[in-house]
Design an enzyme around this catalytic site. Structure first.
Site, short mmCIF file in Angstrom:
data_model
loop_
_atom_site.label_atom_id
_atom_site.label_comp_id
_atom_site.label_asym_id
_atom_site.label_seq_id
_atom_site.Cartn_x
_atom_site.Cartn_y
_atom_site.Cartn_z
N MET A 198 48.14 44.51 52.33
CA MET A 198 46.72 44.83 52.17
C MET A 198 45.91 44.41 53.39
SD MET A 198 46.31 43.67 48.17
CE MET A 198 44.60 44.23 48.04
N HIS A 199 44.66 44.85 53.42
CA HIS A 199 43.61 44.36 54.32
C HIS A 199 43.73 44.84 55.77
CE1 HIS A 199 43.03 41.77 50.91
NE2 HIS A 199 44.02 40.97 51.20
N ASP A 254 50.29 45.42 47.64
CA ASP A 254 51.58 44.81 47.37
C ASP A 254 51.60 43.94 46.12
OD1 ASP A 254 49.94 42.91 48.58
OD2 ASP A 254 51.27 42.53 50.27
#
Length: 485
Positions: free
Chosen positions: A79-80, A236
């Site tokens: 992520m991110h 995830d």
């Protein structure tokens, strides 16, 4: 047949699951991370695409009939990360990853620009999130920011390359600081605070909904009978939760891996950003989750084994299966800083209470207990947001130690369940989402949990002693922070 693909930081994993949810085969392709400066962490987006194609190529070579029968594909991803694309939808620079720390100053700037950030996004601004990274690019690479026409998260870039569609789903989008997490829609105010608008964002879907179709040339390359559809997929952690069946409100699990996660599924948006609780959308419609995150969990034991030049198993074996009481030594597991509840990137770990009579076993047990105490901090931070956990499954490498799970139950004060297969990972959850996108089955019919092999209850004779030890342990962080300053 359904294909789940997990885009990790260190590797891409592709997994085939059949209609009975049996794992037919899997393949892994490693990835590397570039660190051009201290605190920086980057990857080339096309490396993910190349690794995905290589992983499916490997499955095709070994299991051509199974790959040809794939109906749906699900994506899971770290992520991110910030993938900046120009007008031609090609990357303008390497992706800035989740563990990149360059944008600390921009976090404070973002919260000052938009005071409602925590209330709307459910999270405080931290360098790991996507939005502060864009402020950093605007300040330090203004020419690239000016050319940016689309911003994607890692798995959405892979989807774009494999389907031609710019689509993201709720669980991953919630980790960007651009999503109104309660409304499950982009926030115009959040985007404006970083100089962006909706035209820079992909279309949003739920994780179990259809989200594009595989390019015809790739379907032909892999001998597929029909070009499979993609599911929205999941970030995830959410994909891992789908794989574990943690989709009903009240579901909870402890991930005792390299880092640690205390996850709770909720039926509402329930943030507690001031104590660094993450409140995100789940990959299942009308469902959210909270996470307390500790940055060093099983990695603490690995660190100690390295220092003592022995194997982790050799450290654990003398401890047996059940603790007789708390260790006289205490350990703060902040080897790489801490997230929940302190949001302190500078704090570091420590042993306390060492005496001449303390040997290796006392130190090993202190490490296990320090991690358990950190999970207690996460438990209490989630409780402040309205989520009281009454029991949890435990997954990850640390779950193989019964002694460690006994400590967790005694410290947390609720039953902890060991599973027959707690290592399914994001790729299996992604395959489940692919099935849901194809069949439109009810999520609860597909996302069933693994079999529990053992439930460990708190020991009433030890919980009081562990409560006292936790109180002493909590007094160490302020002293350590003061010493570090």
């Amino acid at each position: 047949m359904f294909l789940g693909i997990d885009i990790g930081t260190s590797a891409v994993k592709a997994l085939l699951a059949d209609g009975h949810q049996r794992i037919v085969a899997s393949s892994d392709v490693p990835l590397t991370v570039q660190r051009p400066q201290p605190g920086f962490s980057e990857q080339e987006p096309d490396a993910w695409v190349e690794a995905v194609i290589a992983a499916v190529d490997a499955l095709k070579a070994a299991h051509p009939a199974a790959v040809s029968a794939v109906q749906g594909i699900g994506l899971s991803g770290h992520m991110h990360g910030a993938v900046l694309l120009g007008a031609d939808h090609r990357p303008l620079r390497p992706a800035i990853l989740w563990n990149d720390g360059r944008s600390s100053a921009e976090c404070a700037e973002l919260e000052a620009r938009w005071p409602a950030l925590r209330a709307v996004t459910g999270n405080k601004a931290m360098p790991g999130f996507t939005a502060p990274k864009l402020l950093w690019v605007a300040r330090h690479e203004p020419a690239i920011f000016a050319r940016t026409r689309l911003v994607l998260l890692p798995k959405a870039y892979v989807r774009l390359a494999l389907t031609g569609d710019a689509i993201e789903e709720m669980s991953d989008a919630a980790g960007s600081l651009w999503l109104d997490v309660g409304r499950r829609d982009w926030s115009d105010e959040a985007l404006a605070a970083t100089g962006l608008d909706r035209s820079h964002m992909p279309r949003l879907v739920e994780g179990s909904e259809p989200a594009g179709q595989l390019r015809a040339d790739l379907a032909a390359r892999w001998g597929m009978e029909k070009a499979p559809i993609f599911a929205g997929g999941a970030g995830d952690n959410a994909a891992g939760a789908v794989g574990l069946g943690a989709i009903e409100p009240g579901s909870a699990f402890i991930s005792l891996g390299t880092s640690g996660v205390l996850w709770a599924t909720t039926d509402r948006f329930a943030p507690n950003p001031d104590h660094a609780v993450h409140a995100f959308c789940h990959a299942i419609p009308a469902t959210w989750h909270q996470m307390g995150v500790i940055l060093s969990a099983a990695s603490c034991l690995a660190w100690l084994a390295g220092v003592m030049e022995t194997r982790e198993a050799d450290l654990l074996a003398p401890l047996g299966e059940r603790p007789a009481g708390p260790s006289p030594v205490q350990f703060l597991p902040y080897l790489s800083g801490e997230r929940t509840p302190h949001d302190d990137a500078r704090i570091r770990g420590a042993f306390a209470g060492l005496a001449h009579e303390n040997g290796r076993n006392a130190m090993v047990q202190a490490v296990l207990e320090g991690v358990a105490f950190a999970f207690a901090d996460c438990r209490d931070a989630l409780a402040e947001a309205g989520t009281v956990i009454s029991g949890a499954d435990v997954i990850g490498g640390g779950s193989r130690s019964r002694f460690w799970v006994e400590i967790l139950a005694n410290v947390l004060g609720f039953p902890v369940h060991r599973l027959s297969d707690g290592e399914t990972g994001g790729a299996f959850g992604a395959a489940r989402l692919a099935r849901l996108a194809c069949t439109r089955e009810a999520p609860e019919a597909v996302c069933t949990p693994p079999r529990r092999i053992e439930t460990i209850e708190p020991d009433a004779g030890l919980t009081g002693a562990y409560g006292e030890a936790l109180a002493r342990w909590r007094g160490l962080y302020p002293a350590l922070r003061g010493a570090a300053a």
